[in-house]
Design a protein around this motif. Structure first.
Motif, short mmCIF file in Angstrom:
data_model
loop_
_atom_site.label_atom_id
_atom_site.label_comp_id
_atom_site.label_asym_id
_atom_site.label_seq_id
_atom_site.Cartn_x
_atom_site.Cartn_y
_atom_site.Cartn_z
N SER A 27 0.84 -1.21 0.00
CA SER A 27 0.00 0.00 0.00
C SER A 27 0.87 1.25 0.00
N MET A 28 1.91 1.22 0.82
CA MET A 28 2.83 2.36 0.89
C MET A 28 3.61 2.52 -0.43
N ALA A 29 3.92 1.39 -1.04
CA ALA A 29 4.59 1.43 -2.35
C ALA A 29 3.67 2.06 -3.38
N GLY A 30 2.38 1.70 -3.29
CA GLY A 30 1.37 2.29 -4.17
C GLY A 30 1.30 3.79 -4.01
N ARG A 31 1.37 4.24 -2.75
CA ARG A 31 1.35 5.68 -2.45
C ARG A 31 2.55 6.37 -3.13
N SER A 32 3.72 5.75 -3.03
CA SER A 32 4.93 6.32 -3.65
C SER A 32 4.81 6.37 -5.17
N LEU A 33 4.20 5.34 -5.75
CA LEU A 33 4.03 5.31 -7.20
C LEU A 33 3.07 6.41 -7.67
N ILE A 34 2.04 6.66 -6.86
CA ILE A 34 1.09 7.74 -7.19
C ILE A 34 1.83 9.08 -7.15
N LYS A 35 2.69 9.24 -6.13
CA LYS A 35 3.49 10.48 -6.02
C LYS A 35 4.36 10.67 -7.26
N MET A 36 4.93 9.55 -7.73
CA MET A 36 5.79 9.60 -8.92
C MET A 36 4.99 10.04 -10.14
N ARG A 37 3.76 9.49 -10.24
CA ARG A 37 2.92 9.80 -11.39
C ARG A 37 2.49 11.26 -11.37
N GLU A 41 8.74 14.92 -12.55
CA GLU A 41 10.14 15.36 -12.47
C GLU A 41 10.97 14.43 -11.58
N GLN A 42 10.27 13.64 -10.74
CA GLN A 42 10.96 12.65 -9.91
C GLN A 42 11.62 11.58 -10.77
N LEU A 43 11.12 11.45 -12.00
CA LEU A 43 11.66 10.42 -12.90
C LEU A 43 12.77 10.96 -13.80
N PHE A 44 13.10 12.24 -13.64
CA PHE A 44 14.12 12.85 -14.50
C PHE A 44 15.43 12.07 -14.47
N ASP A 45 15.87 11.72 -13.24
CA ASP A 45 17.17 11.04 -13.11
C ASP A 45 17.19 9.64 -13.71
N VAL A 46 16.02 9.02 -13.87
CA VAL A 46 16.01 7.67 -14.44
C VAL A 46 15.55 7.65 -15.90
N VAL A 47 15.07 8.79 -16.40
CA VAL A 47 14.62 8.83 -17.80
C VAL A 47 15.62 9.62 -18.65
N PHE A 48 15.85 10.88 -18.30
CA PHE A 48 16.69 11.73 -19.14
C PHE A 48 18.18 11.52 -18.92
N GLN A 49 18.57 11.31 -17.66
CA GLN A 49 20.00 11.16 -17.38
C GLN A 49 20.64 10.01 -18.16
N PRO A 50 20.06 8.79 -18.14
CA PRO A 50 20.71 7.72 -18.90
C PRO A 50 20.76 7.99 -20.40
N ILE A 51 19.70 8.59 -20.94
CA ILE A 51 19.67 8.89 -22.38
C ILE A 51 20.74 9.92 -22.72
N PRO A 122 8.30 2.82 0.12
CA PRO A 122 9.00 3.57 -0.93
C PRO A 122 10.16 2.80 -1.55
N MET A 123 10.78 1.93 -0.74
CA MET A 123 11.91 1.13 -1.26
C MET A 123 11.42 0.16 -2.34
N VAL A 124 10.22 -0.38 -2.13
CA VAL A 124 9.64 -1.29 -3.13
C VAL A 124 9.28 -0.50 -4.39
N ALA A 125 8.70 0.69 -4.19
CA ALA A 125 8.33 1.54 -5.33
C ALA A 125 9.55 1.95 -6.14
N ASP A 126 10.67 2.13 -5.44
CA ASP A 126 11.91 2.53 -6.13
C ASP A 126 12.40 1.47 -7.11
N LEU A 127 12.01 0.23 -6.86
CA LEU A 127 12.39 -0.84 -7.80
C LEU A 127 11.86 -0.54 -9.20
N VAL A 128 10.70 0.12 -9.24
CA VAL A 128 10.11 0.52 -10.54
C VAL A 128 11.02 1.54 -11.22
#
Lengths: 269, 256
Positions: A27-37, A41-51, A122-128
């Protein structure tokens, strides 16, 4: 007329079953995923940085380092994979500290849930996030002409190893998040640790091309072992000693920082 | 004219006092390029083939022109931020009510930026000397380098004033500097453009950083700079004119 009976809080069971703990963590992982969605910009480091890093290093520096972009890809793709995942896990501590500062954890404390759930969720959500980083970097490499000789098994193995490495290191930043004064401080400390570890490694160039005094550090740098393990898996499909060392290192980090995180987290809340 | 100079000097003292009270801005401006230089020289330098340059000291000499331009780029980011802070705190309105030459406010920021950047550049060159940068260039070559670096600083400073005057948030101001800091990477600053694949090479050879870097490198190495010096000059002057016009428009809109 019905009467309202208030249960004495002391009668409530303090123990949460393992099944409920898992459910609450998800449930807490779900909360973190909603925050990401909601905050892409939280995904910047995993989307734009590698590219960005893959394009820049391969096309700008590849020719000067390995003679051609194509010959540089087997060296750089595993390096960028490791660097992206390991720097992405810094956000775990920062976001945890932000949540603690906002008082969200005080609310969680008043709920009949496992004390572990708000920390582990949040640690589980970070796996995503790590999976996104790994997938995008590999796809980017394939588009640019990288052909891993380790086959699908080697690539998947390297991906899983790096996700596990990121997850294990995230425990260190989680601990940092529970002891630091502010989210900005967590970010500062994290950068101070990760910048030298990722850049003073064999991620971008062979160790032999560095000055002798630097080679000594690079050889003992845990990031170098993770990069070498990923290279061995992706380029040869071989489970070498480097893979073993990388796994041992990850387990050691979890063994040290997971209990430390839980202890300091309990003390905080 | 003398009024403009006098007023500009007075306001420049004010801006310089701000910097003197927080010298960390200059240190911060210099630290990123110095870290980049150390990273490139010691970690990547040994693996990068630059043709006639081999070894740590030689690569330090090769890479320094690009690092200087990065220093200027991170320095003018502070200029934009200082301008934004002045604009957002309403100091312009105060100055408007005083008998001050209107352009003095802008010139004070420009002069402050140049002074702060010169200090940062000196710091970077000193570190470069420690890690192996060497040049047998004569006094005129060094004057040439100083001239092109100052002109580049002036151009970027005027460019930085545009977001400083027009940005609506501090994030918007800082965002402007990212492309400037990124440009040296896709140029001849760190690796020869000949080692890059077709389209990247074309871009690297036709953007402003490459001729500036090649000019500085040529002057230090006492080799022919060919067409690079006047292409660099044209880029700098063109950027300066365009930025100056844009700043004046934005400033007029702001004070009218």
């Amino acid at each position: 007329m019905s009467t309202l009976t208030l249960t004495d809080p002391r009668d409530l069971s303090r123990h949460v079953s393992l099944r409920h703990t898992f459910s609450q963590i998800l449930s807490m992982a779900g909360r973190s995923l909603i925050k990401m969605r909601r905050n892409p910009e939280q995904l910047f480091d995993v989307v734009f940085q590698p590219i960005l890093f893959t394009l820049m290093f391969a096309y700008v520096f590849g020719g000067a380092i390995s003679g051609s972009t194509h010959r540089y890809l087997p060296l750089i793709i595993p390096g960028i994979l490791a660097q992206t995942v390991l720097t992405a896990c810094m956000a775990t501590g920062t976001q945890l500290r932000e949540d603690m500062d906002k008082g969200v954890f005080d609310r969680f404390k008043s709920l009949p849930i496992s004390r572990l759930a708000p920390l582990a969720g949040p640690m589980v959500a970070d796996l995503v996030r790590y999976t996104i980083a790994v997938t995008l970097t590999i796809l980017m490499g394939l588009v640019m002409g990288y052909r891993p000789h380790g086959g699908v098994g080697g690539v998947v193995g390297a991906g899983l190893l790096l996700i596990f490495a990121g997850w294990s290191l995230a425990w260190a930043f989680t601990w940092l998040g529970t002891i630091a004064k502010s989210a900005r401080a967590v970010q500062g400390y994290s950068m101070m640790v990760m910048f030298p570890l990722t850049f003073l490694s064999n991620a971008y160039v062979p160790t032999t091309s560095m000055p002798t005094w630097l080679q000594d550090f690079v050889k003992v740098n845990p990031v170098s072992h993770i990069v070498s393990a990923a290279r061995d898996l992706m380029n040869q499909g071989a489970v070498t000693a480097e893979v073993g060392w990388a796994l041992v290192g990850c387990v050691a980090v979890i063994a040290i920082f997971a209990p430390l995180s839980l202890v300091s987290y309990r003390r905080k809340i | 004219m003398s009024t403009v100079i006098h007023d500009s000097a007075t306001l420049t003292k004010r801006s310089l006092r701000h910097i003197r009270r927080s010298p960390d801005t200059i240190v911060t401006t210099a630290i990123t390029p110095i870290a980049m230089m150390l990273l490139f020289v010691y970690v990547l330098g040994g693996a990068i083939r630059t043709g006639d340059h081999n070894g740590t000291g030689a690569y330090a000499t090769y890479v320094l022109p690009g690092i200087l331009l990065m220093t200027i780029a991170s320095g003018v980011a502070y200029t934009a931020y200082r301008m934004f802070m002045d604009v957002s705190t309403g100091i312009i309105e105060r100055f408007q009510s005083m008998p001050i030459a209107r352009s003095a406010f802008l010139w004070s920021h420009v002069v402050t930026s140049v002074v702060a950047n010169v200090v940062s550049l000196v710091l970077v060159v000193l570190v470069a000397l420690v890690i192996g940068f060497r040049s047998g260039a004569g006094i005129f070559a060094w004057i040439g380098v100083a001239g092109i670096v100052l002109l580049f600083t002036l151009s970027l400073t005027w460019l930085a004033l545009v977001p400083g005057l027009t940005a609506t948030s501090a994030d918007g101001v800082s965002g402007f500097s990212y492309p400037l800091i990124f440009l040296p990477f896709v140029s001849s600053a760190f690796v020869p453009t000949a080692t890059m694949p077709g389209p990247v090479r074309w871009f690297a050879e036709h953007q402003p950083v490459t001729p500036v870097v090649n000019t500085i490198r040529g002057l230090w190495a006492q080799t022919s700079v060919g067409n690079d010096w006047w292409i660099a000059l044209l880029w700098c002057l063109g950027l300066l004119v365009v930025s100056y016009v844009a700043v004046m428009r934005a400033y007029r809109r702001r004070v009218s």
